[in-house]
Write a protein that holds these residues in place. Structure first.
Motif, short mmCIF file in Angstrom:
data_model
loop_
_atom_site.label_atom_id
_atom_site.label_comp_id
_atom_site.label_asym_id
_atom_site.label_seq_id
_atom_site.Cartn_x
_atom_site.Cartn_y
_atom_site.Cartn_z
N TYR A 33 0.84 -1.19 0.00
CA TYR A 33 0.00 0.00 0.00
C TYR A 33 0.88 1.24 0.00
O TYR A 33 1.93 1.26 0.63
CB TYR A 33 -0.87 0.05 1.27
CG TYR A 33 -1.59 -1.23 1.59
CD1 TYR A 33 -0.92 -2.29 2.20
CD2 TYR A 33 -2.93 -1.38 1.30
CE1 TYR A 33 -1.58 -3.47 2.49
CE2 TYR A 33 -3.60 -2.56 1.60
CZ TYR A 33 -2.92 -3.60 2.19
OH TYR A 33 -3.57 -4.77 2.49
N TYR A 48 -3.20 0.45 -3.83
CA TYR A 48 -3.01 -0.86 -3.19
C TYR A 48 -2.64 -1.87 -4.27
O TYR A 48 -3.25 -1.91 -5.33
CB TYR A 48 -4.31 -1.25 -2.49
CG TYR A 48 -4.60 -2.71 -2.31
CD1 TYR A 48 -5.79 -3.27 -2.78
CD2 TYR A 48 -3.71 -3.54 -1.64
CE1 TYR A 48 -6.09 -4.60 -2.59
CE2 TYR A 48 -4.00 -4.88 -1.44
CZ TYR A 48 -5.20 -5.41 -1.91
OH TYR A 48 -5.49 -6.73 -1.72
N PRO A 55 -5.59 -3.51 -7.73
CA PRO A 55 -7.05 -3.52 -7.79
C PRO A 55 -7.69 -2.23 -7.29
O PRO A 55 -8.88 -2.01 -7.53
CB PRO A 55 -7.44 -4.70 -6.91
CG PRO A 55 -6.27 -4.93 -6.01
CD PRO A 55 -5.07 -4.47 -6.75
N ASP A 56 -6.95 -1.40 -6.57
CA ASP A 56 -7.53 -0.16 -6.05
C ASP A 56 -6.53 0.97 -6.22
O ASP A 56 -5.52 1.04 -5.52
CB ASP A 56 -7.91 -0.34 -4.58
CG ASP A 56 -8.74 0.82 -4.04
OD1 ASP A 56 -9.26 0.71 -2.92
OD2 ASP A 56 -8.84 1.87 -4.73
N SER A 58 -7.84 4.14 -6.32
CA SER A 58 -8.79 5.22 -6.15
C SER A 58 -8.24 6.45 -5.45
O SER A 58 -8.79 7.53 -5.56
CB SER A 58 -10.02 4.71 -5.38
OG SER A 58 -9.65 4.27 -4.08
#
Lengths: 112, 111
Positions: A33, A48, A55-56, A58
């Motif tokens: 992260y 992440y 996958p993230d 954002s």
């Protein structure tokens, strides 16, 4: 064993330059992260990784920010055309899936 | 959306006094709650997580779903407790593995 390490510990750059920040996670941790700690803002999630995929994403604040992870290990966070508002401490953490996140010491970025 | 609120930026207590660091959260599902601590010139480290129900360094925290709170408590503060404390939430659905942090509370324990 060794904990999460980050380099450099401090980076001073001029507005408009690109910077690369590196994170070495704990060996065997598949999740990685990136967070940002700005004065008065607390810690904000950026991105992440699970293995080499993200996958993230954002939390990346703009398309000037990107990150990659190779070999399921080392990750690099790149900030292009740095701005003064990018000044912050950038923290990396790693974990086994669903387990406790262990944090690195951070990279303090100052954009002049 | 998930949010963590720590209403106090600074909490100053005398050594031996009780401590309560407040944390409230907003999350639509069942979250996992954590307290992280950062001592001076050290990295952020986990203090405790609600699913462990442990007491670490004399600190405890109980998840109150009705009040959406996860306050950190210690009956008798020590000088070495002076640090920055962050409450964090992790959603446990899908790929929601990120931590959402509060803005932190600085605990200052004085003689």
């Amino acid at each position: 064993g060794a904990g999460v390490s980050q380099s450099p510990s401090n980076k001073v750059t001029e507005k408009g330059k690109d910077v690369e920040l590196r994170c070495d996670p704990i060996s065997g941790h598949t999740a990685l992260y990136w967070y940002r700690q700005s004065l008065g803002q607390g810690l904000e999630f950026l991105i992440y990784f699970q293995g080499n995929s993200a996958p993230d994403k954002s939390g990346l604040p703009s398309d000037r920010f990107s990150a990659e992870r190779t070999g399921g290990s080392v990750s690099t966070l790149t900030i292009q055309r740095t701005q003064q508002e990018d000044s912050a401490v950038y923290l990396c953490a790693s974990s086994s899936v669903g387990d406790t996140q262990y944090f690195g010491p951070g990279t303090r970025l100052t954009v002049l | 959306a998930q949010r963590v609120t720590q209403p106090e930026k600074l909490l100053s207590v005398f050594k031996g006094a009780p401590v309560e660091l407040k944390c409230n959260y907003s999350y639509s599902g069942s979250p996992e709650l954590f307290w992280y601590v950062q001592y001076s010139r050290q990295r952020l480290q986990l203090l405790l997580r609600h699913i462990s129900r442990e007491s670490i360094k004399g600190f405890t925290a109980d998840l109150n779903k009705g009040e959406t709170s996860f306050h950190l408590k210690k009956p008798f503060a020590q000088e070495e407790d002076s640090a920055m404390y962050y409450c964090a939430l992790r959603g446990i659905t899908g790929t929601a593995s990120k931590l959402t942090f509060g803005t932190g509370t600085r605990l200052q324990v004085t003689l």
